[in-house]
Design a protein around this motif. Sequence first.
Motif, PDB file in Angstrom:
ATOM      1  N   GLN A  36      21.381 -29.492  11.381  1.00 46.74           N
ATOM      2  CA  GLN A  36      20.258 -28.800  10.746  1.00 46.74           C
ATOM      3  C   GLN A  36      18.989 -29.648  10.796  1.00 46.74           C
ATOM      4  N   MET A  37      19.146 -30.951  10.784  1.00 49.92           N
ATOM      5  CA  MET A  37      18.017 -31.880  10.835  1.00 49.92           C
ATOM      6  C   MET A  37      18.494 -33.200  11.409  1.00 49.92           C
ATOM      7  N   ASP A  38      17.554 -34.010  11.907  1.00 51.63           N
ATOM      8  CA  ASP A  38      17.964 -35.336  12.368  1.00 51.63           C
ATOM      9  C   ASP A  38      17.881 -36.324  11.204  1.00 51.63           C
ATOM     10  N   LEU A  39      18.205 -37.584  11.489  1.00 52.31           N
ATOM     11  CA  LEU A  39      18.351 -38.559  10.413  1.00 52.31           C
ATOM     12  C   LEU A  39      17.016 -38.875   9.745  1.00 52.31           C
ATOM     13  N   SER A  40      15.943 -38.971  10.528  1.00 54.41           N
ATOM     14  CA  SER A  40      14.646 -39.279   9.927  1.00 54.41           C
ATOM     15  C   SER A  40      14.170 -38.114   9.061  1.00 54.41           C
ATOM     16  N   GLN A  41      14.500 -36.896   9.449  1.00 58.01           N
ATOM     17  CA  GLN A  41      14.156 -35.743   8.620  1.00 58.01           C
ATOM     18  C   GLN A  41      14.975 -35.743   7.326  1.00 58.01           C
ATOM     19  N   ALA A  42      16.234 -36.134   7.433  1.00 57.77           N
ATOM     20  CA  ALA A  42      17.071 -36.209   6.229  1.00 57.77           C
ATOM     21  C   ALA A  42      16.515 -37.239   5.247  1.00 57.77           C
ATOM     22  N   GLU A  43      16.064 -38.372   5.763  1.00 56.29           N
ATOM     23  CA  GLU A  43      15.473 -39.390   4.887  1.00 56.29           C
ATOM     24  C   GLU A  43      14.167 -38.884   4.269  1.00 56.29           C
ATOM     25  N   ALA A  44      13.462 -38.015   5.003  1.00 53.79           N
ATOM     26  CA  ALA A  44      12.219 -37.443   4.471  1.00 53.79           C
ATOM     27  C   ALA A  44      12.486 -36.544   3.271  1.00 53.79           C
ATOM     28  N   VAL A  45      13.698 -35.967   3.199  1.00 53.63           N
ATOM     29  CA  VAL A  45      14.066 -35.154   2.037  1.00 53.63           C
ATOM     30  C   VAL A  45      14.023 -36.015   0.773  1.00 53.63           C
ATOM     31  N   ILE A  54      11.380 -35.733  -2.459  1.00 53.64           N
ATOM     32  CA  ILE A  54      11.801 -35.639  -3.862  1.00 53.64           C
ATOM     33  C   ILE A  54      11.133 -36.734  -4.692  1.00 53.64           C
ATOM     34  N   ALA A  55      10.983 -37.916  -4.102  1.00 51.11           N
ATOM     35  CA  ALA A  55      10.430 -39.063  -4.829  1.00 51.11           C
ATOM     36  C   ALA A  55       8.906 -39.118  -4.784  1.00 51.11           C
ATOM     37  N   SER A  56       8.254 -38.236  -4.009  1.00 48.38           N
ATOM     38  CA  SER A  56       6.799 -38.308  -3.855  1.00 48.38           C
ATOM     39  C   SER A  56       6.110 -38.119  -5.202  1.00 48.38           C
ATOM     40  N   ASN A  57       5.107 -38.942  -5.452  1.00 44.59           N
ATOM     41  CA  ASN A  57       4.404 -38.894  -6.735  1.00 44.59           C
ATOM     42  C   ASN A  57       2.893 -38.790  -6.566  1.00 44.59           C
ATOM     43  N   SER A  58       2.470 -38.397  -5.353  1.00 44.36           N
ATOM     44  CA  SER A  58       1.050 -38.179  -5.100  1.00 44.36           C
ATOM     45  C   SER A  58       0.918 -37.164  -3.977  1.00 44.36           C
ATOM     46  N   LYS A  59      -0.276 -36.599  -3.847  1.00 38.98           N
ATOM     47  CA  LYS A  59      -0.515 -35.608  -2.790  1.00 38.98           C
ATOM     48  C   LYS A  59      -0.284 -36.217  -1.417  1.00 38.98           C
ATOM     49  N   ALA A  60      -0.777 -37.435  -1.206  1.00 35.14           N
ATOM     50  CA  ALA A  60      -0.650 -38.063   0.108  1.00 35.14           C
ATOM     51  C   ALA A  60       0.803 -38.345   0.455  1.00 35.14           C
ATOM     52  N   SER A  61       1.593 -38.878  -0.496  1.00 30.77           N
ATOM     53  CA  SER A  61       3.005 -39.171  -0.210  1.00 30.77           C
ATOM     54  C   SER A  61       3.783 -37.879   0.035  1.00 30.77           C
ATOM     55  N   GLN A  62       3.398 -36.806  -0.673  1.00 30.42           N
ATOM     56  CA  GLN A  62       4.044 -35.508  -0.447  1.00 30.42           C
ATOM     57  C   GLN A  62       3.729 -34.996   0.954  1.00 30.42           C
ATOM     58  N   GLN A  63       2.473 -35.146   1.404  1.00 28.59           N
ATOM     59  CA  GLN A  63       2.083 -34.654   2.725  1.00 28.59           C
ATOM     60  C   GLN A  63       2.770 -35.423   3.842  1.00 28.59           C
ATOM     61  N   VAL A  64       2.858 -36.742   3.689  1.00 26.52           N
ATOM     62  CA  VAL A  64       3.500 -37.564   4.715  1.00 26.52           C
ATOM     63  C   VAL A  64       4.985 -37.222   4.817  1.00 26.52           C
ATOM     64  N   ALA A  65       5.654 -37.090   3.665  1.00 29.65           N
ATOM     65  CA  ALA A  65       7.085 -36.744   3.671  1.00 29.65           C
ATOM     66  C   ALA A  65       7.306 -35.360   4.270  1.00 29.65           C
ATOM     67  N   LEU A  66       6.433 -34.419   3.943  1.00 28.34           N
ATOM     68  CA  LEU A  66       6.568 -33.053   4.455  1.00 28.34           C
ATOM     69  C   LEU A  66       6.349 -33.013   5.960  1.00 28.34           C
ATOM     70  N   GLN A  67       5.384 -33.794   6.441  1.00 26.26           N
ATOM     71  CA  GLN A  67       5.133 -33.869   7.882  1.00 26.26           C
ATOM     72  C   GLN A  67       6.358 -34.413   8.611  1.00 26.26           C
TER      73      GLN A  67
END
Length: 455
Positions: free
Chosen positions: A123-132, A136-149
């Motif tokens: 369903q996803m590769d390993l780097s995408q899994a780590e992005a999940v 979840i841990a993102s605590n700012s708009k920028a960290s949320q955007q980077v993880a989502l990307q």
Amino acid sequence: MTNKEETIVALATPSGSGAIGIIRLSGPDAISIAQSVFKGKDLTQQESHTIHFGNIVDGDMILDEVLASLFVAPRSYTRENVVEISCHGSAYIIESIIKLLIKKGARGAKPGEFTLRAFLNGQMDLSQAEAVADLIASNSKASQQVALQQLRGGFSNQLQTLREQLVQFASLIELELDFSEEDVEFANRDQLKKLTHDITRIIGSLIQSFELGNAIKLGVNTVIAGRPNAGKSTLLNALLNEERAIVSHLPGTTRDTIEEVLNIRGINFRLIDTAGIREATDAIEQIGVQRTMEKINQSALLIYVYDAEQITIEELNQDIANLQKPGISMLIVANKIDLFSDAQVSALPHNENTVLISAKDKVNIDELKNAIYHAAIKYELTGNETLVTNIRHLEALQKTEESLIKVLSGIDSDITSDFLATDIKQALHYLGEITGAVTTDDLLENIFSKFCIGK
């Protein structure tokens, strides 16, 4: 490692009492196990992506009224049969339902096991899994955007393209080995050299992005330092727009560090107000000054504040020279300009790293916030950047770069195809570690054990 023949269950919402709790089942028997305790429509006969109202029953006893959401394989997060039971958020009800589902054949999920199954099922590769986990841990708009990307595959797609290009040349070199006795060359060395240069440049850019990516993910350690009575605590209060630190005209008021988070345009800056730097008059103040120096050494950004009315140019230059450290950005803040005329303010020493303020009257505080932001973030973020935020990825990229440098050296030295193939394979191996094309059980255990249970 997970046994995909087992059906797993866990609470997918935070533990504790709340309005609702969501219990997630995943595995080949998820629907049948849910049906065995569900009184309502026959879940085994329903279509995917449907929600059904009913009761969870244990024999003749009703445990709760629930909604059962159905996701039939492969159209689910894990690509397995998934049932999510939305029940009332009583800790007792949640525990009772989970115990009942385990009694009916499910097994309690390990941390990150749902996402692990999503990875193992493609369903996803390993780097995408780590992005999940990062999302979840993102605590700012920028960290949320980077993880989502990263979750959307931006990082993975770039690495996959690089890997495919290297694989093509590796295949040609392997072919040369099959015809080694005939001394033929299938892989054009000039083309391979150009490709390796191009990939090395991209890898180097990704490595350099880690400093910014890590700052976005974890926040920027920012120390406010200066001499006693320079206005450090007043500045902290002005930046936060609240009375967080005690302000006094007496020197040495701040004897320990005070830490708060300031969000500037989506980036978290961990502001640390420190004790004034001077010759300590007692043991407690001396400890405070020592902690100040320790915090400065651990910071990414230093805001040096000085009282523009009290300090001489020589003292100012000496302080700056003493506090500047390699790898730490520094902003010079001239405070108390409210005590100066316009002509005197214009005469104060300043450059592109200097901001003139009055912390008491909150003059130029917005200008200072912009300077703080640009000291850490060198360009405007769009949310589409490919940034490295994971230390595991950084180390794999650094090893990839080392292997590619060996490839270039080998081409220049005209080494034989077998040695060249070994170096290319090594680079491919390290790139594959990032996306999960190359994995070990220990690696997966280390990554997914850090996830929360239920995800």
